[in-house]
Design a protein around this motif. Structure first.
Motif, short mmCIF file in Angstrom:
data_model
loop_
_atom_site.label_atom_id
_atom_site.label_comp_id
_atom_site.label_asym_id
_atom_site.label_seq_id
_atom_site.Cartn_x
_atom_site.Cartn_y
_atom_site.Cartn_z
N VAL A 200 0.83 -1.20 0.00
CA VAL A 200 0.00 0.00 0.00
C VAL A 200 0.87 1.25 0.00
CG1 VAL A 200 -1.75 1.28 1.27
CG2 VAL A 200 -1.87 -1.20 1.19
N ALA A 201 1.89 1.28 0.85
CA ALA A 201 2.73 2.47 0.96
C ALA A 201 3.46 2.77 -0.35
CB ALA A 201 3.74 2.28 2.10
N GLN A 202 3.99 1.75 -1.00
CA GLN A 202 4.71 1.95 -2.25
C GLN A 202 3.80 2.50 -3.34
OE1 GLN A 202 6.53 -1.81 -3.13
NE2 GLN A 202 8.23 -1.52 -1.71
N GLN A 203 2.63 1.89 -3.50
CA GLN A 203 1.72 2.35 -4.55
C GLN A 203 1.16 3.74 -4.24
OE1 GLN A 203 -1.20 -0.28 -6.20
NE2 GLN A 203 0.05 -2.12 -5.90
N TRP A 204 0.91 4.02 -2.97
CA TRP A 204 0.40 5.35 -2.60
C TRP A 204 1.45 6.41 -2.93
CZ3 TRP A 204 -4.35 6.57 -0.25
CH2 TRP A 204 -4.48 7.91 0.13
N ASN A 205 2.70 6.11 -2.65
CA ASN A 205 3.76 7.09 -2.88
C ASN A 205 4.05 7.31 -4.37
OD1 ASN A 205 4.90 8.60 -0.84
ND2 ASN A 205 6.93 7.75 -1.12
N ASP B 12 1.50 7.47 -6.57
CA ASP B 12 0.31 8.14 -7.09
C ASP B 12 0.39 9.63 -6.77
OD1 ASP B 12 -2.20 9.06 -7.77
OD2 ASP B 12 -3.23 7.25 -7.09
N LYS B 13 0.67 10.46 -7.78
CA LYS B 13 0.88 11.88 -7.56
C LYS B 13 -0.39 12.59 -7.08
CE LYS B 13 4.59 12.24 -10.97
NZ LYS B 13 5.07 12.90 -12.22
N ALA B 14 -1.55 12.01 -7.38
CA ALA B 14 -2.80 12.66 -7.00
C ALA B 14 -3.02 12.64 -5.49
CB ALA B 14 -3.97 12.00 -7.72
N VAL B 15 -2.47 11.65 -4.79
CA VAL B 15 -2.71 11.52 -3.35
C VAL B 15 -1.43 11.53 -2.53
CG1 VAL B 15 -4.86 10.24 -3.71
CG2 VAL B 15 -2.70 9.00 -3.53
N LYS B 16 -0.29 11.51 -3.20
CA LYS B 16 0.99 11.36 -2.50
C LYS B 16 1.21 12.41 -1.43
CE LYS B 16 5.97 11.21 -3.43
NZ LYS B 16 7.01 11.24 -4.49
N SER B 17 0.92 13.67 -1.73
CA SER B 17 1.20 14.76 -0.80
C SER B 17 0.17 14.87 0.33
CB SER B 17 1.27 16.09 -1.55
OG SER B 17 0.04 16.36 -2.19
N LYS B 18 -0.95 14.16 0.21
CA LYS B 18 -2.02 14.30 1.19
C LYS B 18 -1.87 13.35 2.38
CE LYS B 18 -5.36 15.55 -2.41
NZ LYS B 18 -6.64 15.19 -3.06
N HIS B 19 -1.00 12.37 2.24
CA HIS B 19 -0.94 11.31 3.26
C HIS B 19 0.43 10.65 3.22
CE1 HIS B 19 -1.47 7.18 4.73
NE2 HIS B 19 -2.38 7.68 5.54
N VAL B 20 0.97 10.30 4.41
CA VAL B 20 2.26 9.62 4.48
C VAL B 20 2.13 8.42 5.42
CG1 VAL B 20 3.63 11.68 3.99
CG2 VAL B 20 3.06 11.12 6.36
N PHE B 21 3.06 7.48 5.24
CA PHE B 21 3.11 6.27 6.05
C PHE B 21 4.39 6.24 6.87
CE2 PHE B 21 0.37 5.18 2.52
CZ PHE B 21 -0.62 4.41 3.07
N VAL B 22 4.27 5.79 8.11
CA VAL B 22 5.45 5.56 8.95
C VAL B 22 5.28 4.22 9.66
CG1 VAL B 22 5.97 7.99 9.33
CG2 VAL B 22 4.45 6.80 10.92
N LYS B 23 6.41 3.65 10.02
CA LYS B 23 6.44 2.38 10.74
C LYS B 23 7.10 2.59 12.08
CE LYS B 23 8.47 -2.26 10.47
NZ LYS B 23 9.37 -3.12 9.69
#
Length: 340
Positions: A102-107, A109-120
């Motif tokens: 999920v994190a790789q594909q989200w990052n 996608d330019k349409a949503v990349k800046s709106k949300h980030v993932f951390v572990k």
């Protein structure tokens, strides 16, 4: 003002106001500096995540507090887990690849990349975070929404693994529903499975080509082997292996108090380990039945034959009782029972 005259009330008031403002500025200076440095740390960490090839970064307690701290104009999903160190957590290990997908594909996608980030957040590096949320189990996935005009300090939202499962698509749908985004998750091609399938097909075709002349002899002389293969296949599929493969059921789940949960509630869901346990019970039932009908009658000694009947009958009935007990555990309204 003339020399020797008393200062006017207006001058005293101005001096007092100036002193008050200086005092307030001096008091607020450490807070302002701390806020400035905190925003700088948050921006630096945000940029690291945005440029990460994994789509997320591992953070410690200080970095976690920085990335979820306010103010910010983006959402954060934090996976609190333990995949290294001395603590064994099978659900954490099972969910880690799904989280990475999920994190790789989200990052990407330019349409949503800046709106949300993932951390572990690993327990070994950030025990304070687990203590902050009073967690006694893992994995836990928290999403911290971005502040809005109607909600300046939004509460974090937890992803329910027991209800939704461990699949990456379910996580993506969960985040979409929280953020009102249209991110589309695509299951990546499993190259290992494709390679294994092609290799298996080539091997099977080659085996059929070279062994075809010997197949009739194999069927005639290997009756026990074919019986075992048939029984094994029936046990494998009746225990729910195909259901797990199609639905992507988690191998195990965490129950109350952080204890592993081996049996899913209800007859419409199950775990991978549950399938293995039920398959082992079916196998023991099948073998005990074969022993009673084939092995025990073949004994020539009456004492051994009688003992075999008692032993295998006890095993058969006890195993059958255990199967009933498991069914009642999944659904307390199940009406049948034997010994327990």
């Amino acid at each position: 003002m003339r020399v020797g005259s008393r200062p006017s009330m207006a001058s005293v008031a101005k001096l007092g106001l100036l002193a008050l403002l200086c005092t307030l500025a001096w008091i607020q200076l450490p807070t302002a500096l701390a806020q400035r440095f905190a925003n700088k740390d948050q921006t630096s960490l945000y940029n690291r995540i945005q440029s990460s090839s994994q789509g997320f970064v591992d953070v410690d307690a200080k970095e976690f507090a920085s990335i979820v701290g306010l103010p910010r104009d983006f959402a954060v999903s934090a996976l609190l887990t333990t995949t290294n160190g001395g603590i064994k957590c099978p659900p954490c290990v099972a969910f880690q690849p799904e989280f990475e997908k999920v994190a790789q594909q989200w990052n990407r996608d330019k349409a949503v990349k800046s709106k949300h980030v993932f951390v572990k957040v690993e327990f070994s590096r950030a025990q304070q975070v687990f203590a902050q949320f009073q967690l006694q189990h893992a994995p836990v996935l928290y999403t911290f929404p971005a502040p809005s005009n109607t909600n300046a300090v939004p509460d974090h939202v937890s992803f329910d693994f027991n209800e939704r499962g461990f699949a990456a698509k379910d996580v993506a749908d969960h985040i979409n529903s929280l953020m009102n985004t249209k991110f589309k998750f695509k299951q990546p091609v499993n190259t290992k499975l494709v390679t294994a399938s092609i290799t298996g097909v080539i091997t099977l075709v080659g085996a059929i080509f070279f062994l075809a002349p010997y197949v009739p002899v194999l069927f005639k002389s290997s009756k026990p082997i074919w019986m075992l293969l048939c029984l094994g296949s029936m046990i494998l599929f009746t225990s729910g292996h195909m259901w797990n493969s199609i639905r992507g059921a988690p191998y195990v789940a965490m129950g109350q108090g952080g204890k592993p949960e081996y049996f899913a509630a209800g007859f419409q869901s199950q775990y991978g380990v549950e399938t293995q346990i039920v398959a082992a019970i079916y196998a023991l039932l099948a073998f005990s039945f074969i022993a009673l009908t084939v092995l025990v009658p073949a004994q020539r000694d009456p004492t051994r034959q009688r003992a075999g009947v008692y032993v295998w009958s006890a095993i058969f009935l006890a195993t059958f009782s255990l199967l009933f007990y498991i069914f009642r555990t999944k659904n307390p309204s199940y009406p049948f029972r034997l010994f327990f």
